[in-house]
Design a protein around this motif. Sequence first.
Motif: not given
Length: 142
Positions: A20, A22-27, A30, A64, A98
């Motif tokens: 999964e 993390t929020n930072v990895e998702t940014l 993106k 990251y 997701q």
Amino acid sequence: MIICNGERNVKEEKVLLRNELTNVETLIMKCIWDTPEELALSELVAMVNERFGKSWRPQTISTYLAHLVRKDYLTMRRQGKVFLYHPEVTEETYRDAQIAELVRYWGTKGTPMDFLTSFFETDSLKDRDMLEELRKTIDEAK
């Protein structure tokens, strides 16, 4: 890319199940997904900081990126003195996974229909134009 003929590859499925973001990895992902070419660290630092109002240093983003490579979301290749990063999981595949997880987790009885019913009861879908667009999308999926 790992996607073949619009379907997920087995390798991509394993990556999603095992790792999964993390929020930072998702940014960071993106920004990578929104750019058609491979990106260098300096480009990513500028993009993430500008787009999300951050002031992260290159070392932070680099850490990251290393995690994302280890998780098999990215590959990196050296070009001269810089490393370029390329996505191995598509945004569409990640988003679909997701959404499926969201439906499984928040669905009242665990069914997509229950989830959609509760979704329609929120204020976000009271807009007639949005509802019409959703109807067209459903009709096209038939």
